[in-house]
Design a protein around this motif. Structure first.
Motif, PDB file in Angstrom:
ATOM      1  N   UNK A   1       0.858  -1.176   0.000  1.00  0.00           N
ATOM      2  CA  UNK A   1       0.000   0.000   0.000  1.00  0.00           C
ATOM      3  C   UNK A   1       0.895   1.226   0.000  1.00  0.00           C
ATOM      4  N   UNK A   2       0.447   2.257  -0.675  1.00  0.00           N
ATOM      5  CA  UNK A   2       1.256   3.464  -0.764  1.00  0.00           C
ATOM      6  C   UNK A   2       0.350   4.670  -0.952  1.00  0.00           C
ATOM      7  N   UNK A   3       0.845   5.831  -0.584  1.00  0.00           N
ATOM      8  CA  UNK A   3       0.164   7.084  -0.896  1.00  0.00           C
ATOM      9  C   UNK A   3       0.641   7.501  -2.288  1.00  0.00           C
ATOM     10  N   UNK A   4      -0.188   7.340  -3.321  1.00  0.00           N
ATOM     11  CA  UNK A   4       0.264   7.643  -4.695  1.00  0.00           C
ATOM     12  C   UNK A   4       0.337   9.148  -4.933  1.00  0.00           C
ATOM     13  N   UNK A   5       1.461   9.595  -5.463  1.00  0.00           N
ATOM     14  CA  UNK A   5       1.642  11.028  -5.690  1.00  0.00           C
ATOM     15  C   UNK A   5       1.876  11.390  -7.158  1.00  0.00           C
ATOM     16  N   UNK A   6       2.664  10.590  -7.871  1.00  0.00           N
ATOM     17  CA  UNK A   6       3.013  10.976  -9.241  1.00  0.00           C
ATOM     18  C   UNK A   6       3.095   9.741 -10.128  1.00  0.00           C
ATOM     19  N   UNK A   7       2.618   9.906 -11.365  1.00  0.00           N
ATOM     20  CA  UNK A   7       2.679   8.872 -12.392  1.00  0.00           C
ATOM     21  C   UNK A   7       3.579   9.385 -13.502  1.00  0.00           C
ATOM     22  N   UNK A   8       4.626   8.621 -13.835  1.00  0.00           N
ATOM     23  CA  UNK A   8       5.616   9.109 -14.795  1.00  0.00           C
ATOM     24  C   UNK A   8       5.919   8.052 -15.845  1.00  0.00           C
ATOM     25  N   UNK A   9       6.174   8.534 -17.053  1.00  0.00           N
ATOM     26  CA  UNK A   9       6.661   7.685 -18.140  1.00  0.00           C
ATOM     27  C   UNK A   9       8.123   8.024 -18.351  1.00  0.00           C
ATOM     28  N   UNK A  10       9.004   7.043 -18.078  1.00  0.00           N
ATOM     29  CA  UNK A  10      10.442   7.281 -18.132  1.00  0.00           C
ATOM     30  C   UNK A  10      11.097   6.166 -18.920  1.00  0.00           C
ATOM     31  N   UNK A  11      11.732   6.527 -20.017  1.00  0.00           N
ATOM     32  CA  UNK A  11      12.491   5.560 -20.831  1.00  0.00           C
ATOM     33  C   UNK A  11      11.656   4.343 -21.221  1.00  0.00           C
ATOM     34  N   UNK A  12      10.409   4.587 -21.608  1.00  0.00           N
ATOM     35  CA  UNK A  12       9.573   3.506 -22.106  1.00  0.00           C
ATOM     36  C   UNK A  12       8.841   2.720 -21.039  1.00  0.00           C
ATOM     37  N   UNK A  13       8.965   3.101 -19.763  1.00  0.00           N
ATOM     38  CA  UNK A  13       8.263   2.403 -18.682  1.00  0.00           C
ATOM     39  C   UNK A  13       7.482   3.401 -17.835  1.00  0.00           C
ATOM     40  N   UNK A  14       6.332   2.953 -17.342  1.00  0.00           N
ATOM     41  CA  UNK A  14       5.530   3.761 -16.425  1.00  0.00           C
ATOM     42  C   UNK A  14       5.948   3.471 -14.985  1.00  0.00           C
TER      43      UNK A  14
ATOM     44  N   UNK B   1       4.445   7.376  -1.335  1.00  0.00           N
ATOM     45  CA  UNK B   1       5.041   7.503   0.001  1.00  0.00           C
ATOM     46  C   UNK B   1       4.481   6.398   0.888  1.00  0.00           C
ATOM     47  N   UNK B   2       5.386   5.631   1.534  1.00  0.00           N
ATOM     48  CA  UNK B   2       4.984   4.574   2.455  1.00  0.00           C
ATOM     49  C   UNK B   2       4.935   5.142   3.863  1.00  0.00           C
ATOM     50  N   UNK B   3       3.723   5.239   4.411  1.00  0.00           N
ATOM     51  CA  UNK B   3       3.583   5.748   5.778  1.00  0.00           C
ATOM     52  C   UNK B   3       4.177   4.781   6.778  1.00  0.00           C
ATOM     53  N   UNK B   4       4.162   3.490   6.473  1.00  0.00           N
ATOM     54  CA  UNK B   4       4.725   2.492   7.384  1.00  0.00           C
ATOM     55  C   UNK B   4       6.242   2.624   7.449  1.00  0.00           C
ATOM     56  N   UNK B   5       6.877   2.767   6.292  1.00  0.00           N
ATOM     57  CA  UNK B   5       8.338   2.871   6.245  1.00  0.00           C
ATOM     58  C   UNK B   5       8.833   4.312   6.386  1.00  0.00           C
ATOM     59  N   UNK B   6       7.878   5.260   6.313  1.00  0.00           N
ATOM     60  CA  UNK B   6       8.219   6.681   6.389  1.00  0.00           C
ATOM     61  C   UNK B   6       9.284   7.053   5.352  1.00  0.00           C
TER      62      UNK B   6
ATOM     63  N   UNK C   1       5.206  16.724  -0.597  1.00  0.00           N
ATOM     64  CA  UNK C   1       6.080  17.196  -1.675  1.00  0.00           C
ATOM     65  C   UNK C   1       7.232  16.229  -1.842  1.00  0.00           C
ATOM     66  N   UNK C   2       7.414  15.723  -3.043  1.00  0.00           N
ATOM     67  CA  UNK C   2       8.500  14.793  -3.296  1.00  0.00           C
ATOM     68  C   UNK C   2       9.838  15.502  -3.043  1.00  0.00           C
ATOM     69  N   UNK C   3      10.845  14.811  -2.496  1.00  0.00           N
ATOM     70  CA  UNK C   3      12.137  15.461  -2.235  1.00  0.00           C
ATOM     71  C   UNK C   3      12.668  16.205  -3.464  1.00  0.00           C
ATOM     72  N   UNK C   4      13.014  17.462  -3.260  1.00  0.00           N
ATOM     73  CA  UNK C   4      13.493  18.281  -4.360  1.00  0.00           C
ATOM     74  C   UNK C   4      12.397  19.000  -5.110  1.00  0.00           C
ATOM     75  N   UNK C   5      11.155  18.570  -4.943  1.00  0.00           N
ATOM     76  CA  UNK C   5      10.021  19.243  -5.550  1.00  0.00           C
ATOM     77  C   UNK C   5       9.733  18.889  -6.992  1.00  0.00           C
ATOM     78  N   UNK C   6      10.594  18.111  -7.665  1.00  0.00           N
ATOM     79  CA  UNK C   6      10.426  17.772  -9.077  1.00  0.00           C
ATOM     80  C   UNK C   6      10.361  16.248  -9.212  1.00  0.00           C
TER      81      UNK C   6
END
Length: 333
Positions: free
Chosen positions: A183-196, A201-206, A230-235
């Motif tokens: 389980x995860x807190x979904x924040x961003x969906x990205x297509x990178x080098x042909x893969x999604x 963020x894992x609240x359990x693993x922090x 906010x993802x580290x670095x903001x981008x």
């Protein structure tokens, strides 16, 4: 005076247009059966479409019928739900083509969304948190169910925890949080080098986690609501790229080193990647490269099959020593 088309006629015309767009040739009797009308009605409807500037040819033979051809301009089109989602995904990722299509793609997507029924427009709107990095030349894309991308997009937009099973190559199930799957807190969906990829963020693993979408099997129900972070670095795109380079912070390689090679700069330059080099003289170059580990960096310098000297830093010199030991062991095996 011409009689206006009834609502049923307009609906039938759209259905006929959808069928004509779906395949090259349609025998008239087959069209009549599919639309549940007479062949005479089909002929009338074909004439109506021709009046709207659709180029439709009649085909001869025992199964004579109709064929939709390309016209002098782009007429109105009709798409089913799956086609509309596919077009939206293509437009969302048009920036990865490197053809300066971002603005045109955004306008096209806006036009498409305004003409869609509300339920479908909302599904496509949920695909908005998508970032794209172009695939390297010849890279094969990992196939992903478009419905899964929409499902993840919905969870991101609704700020709901995503529950899923994950086909990890090394772990069959993650039970660290007391349940099968993840389980995860979904924040961003990205297509990178042909893969999604999904950044969550894992609240359990922090801690932040990255998942390949082609390995995700979403469960039927989402989890609790969460407050976006906010993802580290903001981008998100730079964060993902940094993880691929072995860095948890900046979008750069975790290890950088320098060495001198007795190779002219012109012969070094084509193989630098994102490294740099300067000519010391006509026959020598000072090369700076990065990699995710010291061992892989030592191997990268070895690609030129030439003596290596003046190596910096100390960690890279140690990695060369370890590489030499492994090479000697392999040679004597």
């Amino acid at each position: 005076m011409p009689i206006a088309d009834s609502p049923s006629t307009s609906k039938r015309l759209l259905a006929l247009l959808s069928l004509l767009q779906a395949r090259r040739d349609w025998p008239a009797p087959v069209l009549a059966r599919r639309l549940e009308v007479s062949e005479r009605t089909v002929r009338r409807d074909i004439d109506r479409l021709r009046e709207l500037d659709y180029t439709i040819d009649s085909t001869r033979g025992p199964d004579g019928g109709y064929r939709l051809q390309a016209g002098s301009h782009l007429p109105p089109l009709r798409f089913d739900d799956e086609q509309a989602v596919a077009i939206a995904l293509a437009l969302r990722t048009a920036g990865g083509l490197g053809a300066d299509l971002d603005e045109a793609a955004e306008r096209a997507l806006g036009t498409l969304s305004r003409l869609m029924p509300a339920h479908l427009a909302n599904r496509i709107a949920n695909l908005s948190p998508v970032s794209v990095s172009p695939a390297p030349g010849g890279a094969a894309a990992a196939p992903v169910d478009p419905g899964l991308l929409v499902r993840i997009g919905e969870a991101i937009r609704a700020e709901e925890e995503l529950r899923f099973d994950y086909a990890s190559p090394s772990v069959t199930a993650d039970t660290s949080d007391g349940e099968v799957g993840r389980r995860t807190e979904p924040h961003h969906l990205l297509l990178h080098s042909g893969r999604w990829y999904l950044i969550g963020y894992s609240a359990v693993r922090e801690d932040w986690r990255i998942y390949r979408v082609d390995r995700i099997n979403a469960r039927s129900h989402n989890g609790r609501r969460f407050t976006p972070r906010t993802v580290p670095g903001g981008d998100p795109a730079r964060f993902l790229s940094a993880r691929f380079r072995g860095s948890d912070t900046e979008d750069t390689w975790a290890c950088w080193g320098e060495a001198t090679l007795p190779v002219p700069l012109a012969e070094v330059a084509p193989y630098l990647g994102d490294g740099t080099a300067e000519a010391l003289d006509d026959e020598r170059s000072r090369v700076r490269l990065g990699s995710w580990s010291w061992g892989s960096l030592a191997a990268a310098f070895s690609r030129w099959d030439a003596p290596i000297s003046d190596v910096q830093p100390r960690e890279l010199r140690s990695a060369f020593a370890a590489l030499a030991d492994r090479a000697a062991a392999a040679a004597s095996a």
